[in-house]
Write an enzyme that holds these catalytic residues in place. Structure first.
Site, short mmCIF file in Angstrom:
data_model
loop_
_atom_site.label_atom_id
_atom_site.label_comp_id
_atom_site.label_asym_id
_atom_site.label_seq_id
_atom_site.Cartn_x
_atom_site.Cartn_y
_atom_site.Cartn_z
N GLY A 199 -13.52 9.08 -8.19
CA GLY A 199 -12.01 8.67 -8.21
C GLY A 199 -11.58 8.80 -6.82
O GLY A 199 -12.05 9.16 -5.88
N ASN A 200 -10.25 8.47 -6.91
CA ASN A 200 -9.46 8.88 -5.50
C ASN A 200 -8.18 9.53 -6.00
O ASN A 200 -7.70 9.76 -7.20
CB ASN A 200 -9.28 7.66 -4.76
CG ASN A 200 -8.49 6.54 -5.39
OD1 ASN A 200 -7.45 6.78 -5.70
ND2 ASN A 200 -9.33 5.43 -5.81
N ARG A 201 -7.32 9.95 -4.82
CA ARG A 201 -6.08 10.68 -4.85
C ARG A 201 -4.86 10.01 -5.37
O ARG A 201 -3.85 10.34 -5.36
CB ARG A 201 -6.04 11.77 -3.77
CG ARG A 201 -6.76 12.89 -3.77
CD ARG A 201 -6.71 13.60 -2.57
NE ARG A 201 -5.38 13.87 -1.97
CZ ARG A 201 -4.94 13.72 -0.64
NH1 ARG A 201 -5.69 13.67 0.30
NH2 ARG A 201 -3.60 14.29 -0.56
N SER A 202 -4.92 8.80 -5.40
CA SER A 202 -3.65 7.70 -5.70
C SER A 202 -3.02 8.13 -7.06
O SER A 202 -3.65 8.18 -8.10
CB SER A 202 -4.13 6.42 -5.65
OG SER A 202 -2.94 5.53 -5.83
#
Ligand SMILES: Cc1cc2nc3c(=O)[nH]c(=O)nc-3n(C[C@H](O)[C@H](O)[C@H](O)COP(=O)(O)O)c2cc1C
Length: 390
Positions: A199-202
Site C-alpha cells: 500500500g501507500n501512506r495516502s
C-alpha cells in the site's frame, strides 16, 4: 434588485455588542432582493430586539428548526460570539441557531466578534480551527479599538466586507450546479496474500476535501474511496475501491463526468500472483514479482471529450518532479496537474496541510502551504475558471 435570482439567507446573530451592525447586513441583503431569515440567540436579544431584525428583513425570526430552513443558500453568523463559536465547535444544539448549524449542509460564513483576549485564548483558537476545518469561511475579526476601549484583534468586520464575502460564497455555491464531478481519494492496496498488501501512506484527506468542496459548490459528486483514514463526507455518493483494479473499473465506468479529480494514490505495481489464503512464515526469502498496473489517467486522457476537465495529481520530489508533472500534462492529455513535493515531511501524504503547484496549459500557479481544505478551494477555483473557458 440584482439580476441574479433572490437567495435565501439565514442570519445567525449572537450576544455581542456588534449585534447592531448585523442590522446593516440585513439591510444590504434586502436591498439586493434577497430573503433574510433572522436566527437570534437569547442573548442577542439583550442587544437588539427580534422586532428590529424582523422589521428590516420583513419576515419573522425563526424560533424553531423548520425543515425549510435547510434549503437556504447561505448561513451567515454575524456577530459570532466566543460562546456560540465554542458550541458550534462541539456540535451543541441548545437553541435554534446551534440546531440549524448542525442540520444545515450549505455554505457558512462567520464573522467573529469578541474581546481581544477571548479571541487570543487557546480554546477559541482551537474552536476556530475546527470550524475552519469543517469548511466555515471566516471573515475577520479586525484589529482595532474594541468596545471596552482596548486595542486588539476582535472587532467584527464591517457589514460591507461581510456582505461582499457572502456574495462571493453564494456565487461559488452554485458554480458547479448540474456538473458531475468524480473524485478519487485514498491509497490502493494490492494483495500479496489474504492478509498482506502493498500500500501507500495516502490518507485520503486531500480527495475528501475536494469532494466536500465540489459538493459545496452545487456539484453532483461521486467519491471513489480507496482505504482512506478520514471519514468520507456525508451526503455524497461514495464507492469503495480498495485496489487499483477496482479504482480503474469504477473510474472508467464514470469517465464521462464533467470534472474528474484523480487525487487517489494508485499503486503503480501489483503482485503478479497474489497467494490465496495466508502465506505461512518460512525461513526462505519471499520473492514477489510485481506487474505494472493500468495507467487510469492516461486512459481517461485518451477518452477525454471537449470541455471535460481532467485533473491529475503528481506526488513527486523537487524541481525534477515538477518538470515531470509538466511532461505528464502533455503526455496524458490532462487539463490540470496538481504537483506536490513529497520530499517535504510536513505537507502532502498524511499531513493536514499541503503546498502545491497548479500546472495547466495556460500557466502555473503556486498555492503556498495551507490547510488541505483551503488547497481544495484553490484547486476548484482553478477548475471553475477552466470550465468557464476564461
Ligand atoms: C455588554 C456586553 C457585550 C458583550 N460583547 C461580547 C462580544 O462582543 N463577543 C462575545 O463573544 N461575547 C460578548 N459578551 C458576552 C456574551 O453576551 C455572552 O457570552 C453570552 O452568553 C453569549 O451568548 P450567545 O452566544 O448564546 O449569544 C458581551 C456581554 C456583554 C454584557
Amino acid at each position: 434588485m440584482t439580476e441574479e435570482p433572490a437567495k435565501k439567507i439565514l442570519l445567525g446573530v449572537t450576544g455581542s455588542i456588534a449585534a447592531y451592525k448585523a442590522c446593516e447586513l440585513v439591510r444590504l441583503f434586502v436591498k439586493d432582493g434577497h430573503e433574510v431569515t433572522p436566527l437570534l440567540t437569547h442573548d442577542a436579544e439583550r442587544f437588539v430586539t427580534a422586532h428590529t431584525f424582523e422589521a428590516l428583513a420583513r419576515r419573522e425570526a425563526a424560533r424553531e428548526l423548520f425543515p425549510h430552513l435547510m434549503e437556504a443558500d447561505l448561513l451567515v453568523l454575524a456577530p459570532l460570539s466566543a460562546n456560540t463559536l465554542a458550541k458550534l465547535a462541539q456540535g451543541l444544539a441548545d437553541n435554534v441557531l446551534t440546531q440549524t448549524m448542525l442540520a444545515y449542509r450549505g455554505p457558512v460564513v462567520a464573522a467573529p466578534a469578541m474581546n481581544a483576549r477571548m479571541w487570543d485564548h487557546p480554546a477559541t483558537k482551537e474552536n476556530t480551527a475546527r470550524l475552519r476545518e469543517r469548511g466555515v469561511e471566516l471573515v475577520g475579526p479586525e484589529t482595532g479599538e474594541l468596545a471596552e476601549g482596548e486595542l486588539g484583534p476582535g472587532r467584527m468586520s464591517e457589514p460591507n466586507e461581510i456582505y461582499a464575502r457572502c456574495l462571493a460564497a453564494l456565487a461559488r455555491g452554485s458554480e458547479l450546479r448540474e456538473k458531475r464531478v468524480l473524485v478519487t481519494a485514498g491509497g490502493t492496496r494490492e494483495p500479496l496474500d489474504s492478509v498482506r498488501f502493498i500500500g501507500n501512506r495516502s490518507s485520503g484527506k486531500m480527495g475528501v476535501a475536494l469532494a466536500e468542496e465540489a459538493a459545496r459548490r452545487g456539484a453532483e459528486v461521486t467519491l471513489l474511496y480507496a482505504n482512506g483514514s478520514v471519514p468520507p463526507p456525508a451526503g455524497i455518493e461514495v464507492v469503495a475501491t480498495p485496489t487499483a483494479a477496482d479504482l480503474a473499473r469504477e473510474t472508467l465506468a464514470r469517465a464521462d463526468a464533467d470534472v474528474v479529480l484523480m487525487a487517489a494514490a494508485v499503486a503503480d505495481y501489483r503482485p503478479s500472483e497474489p497467494i490465496s489464503g495466508k502465506r505461512p512464515k518460512e525461513r526462505e526469502p519471499w520473492t514477489v514479482t510485481l506487474d505494472p498496473t493500468d495507467d487510469i489517467l492516461a486512459e481517461l486522457g485518451r477518452r477525454r471529450t471537449d470541455g471535460q476537465i481532467l485533473v491529475g495529481f503528481a506526488a513527486d520530489e523537487g524541481e525534477r518532479g515538477l518538470e515531470r508533472a509538466r511532461e505528464k500534462l502533455a503526455a496524458k492529455r490532462g487539463t490540470l496537474f496538481v504537483f506536490n513535493d513529497v520530499s517535504q515531511d510536513d505537507i502532502g501524504f498524511d499531513a493536514n496541510q499541503n503546498e502545491v503547484v497548479l500546472v495547466s496549459s495556460t500557466g502555473e500557479r503556486k498555492i503556498a502551504k495551507r490547510d488541505k481544505r483551503e488547497v481544495a478551494v484553490a484547486i476548484l477555483d482553478e477548475v471553475a475558471t477552466l470550465l468557464r473557458g476564461d
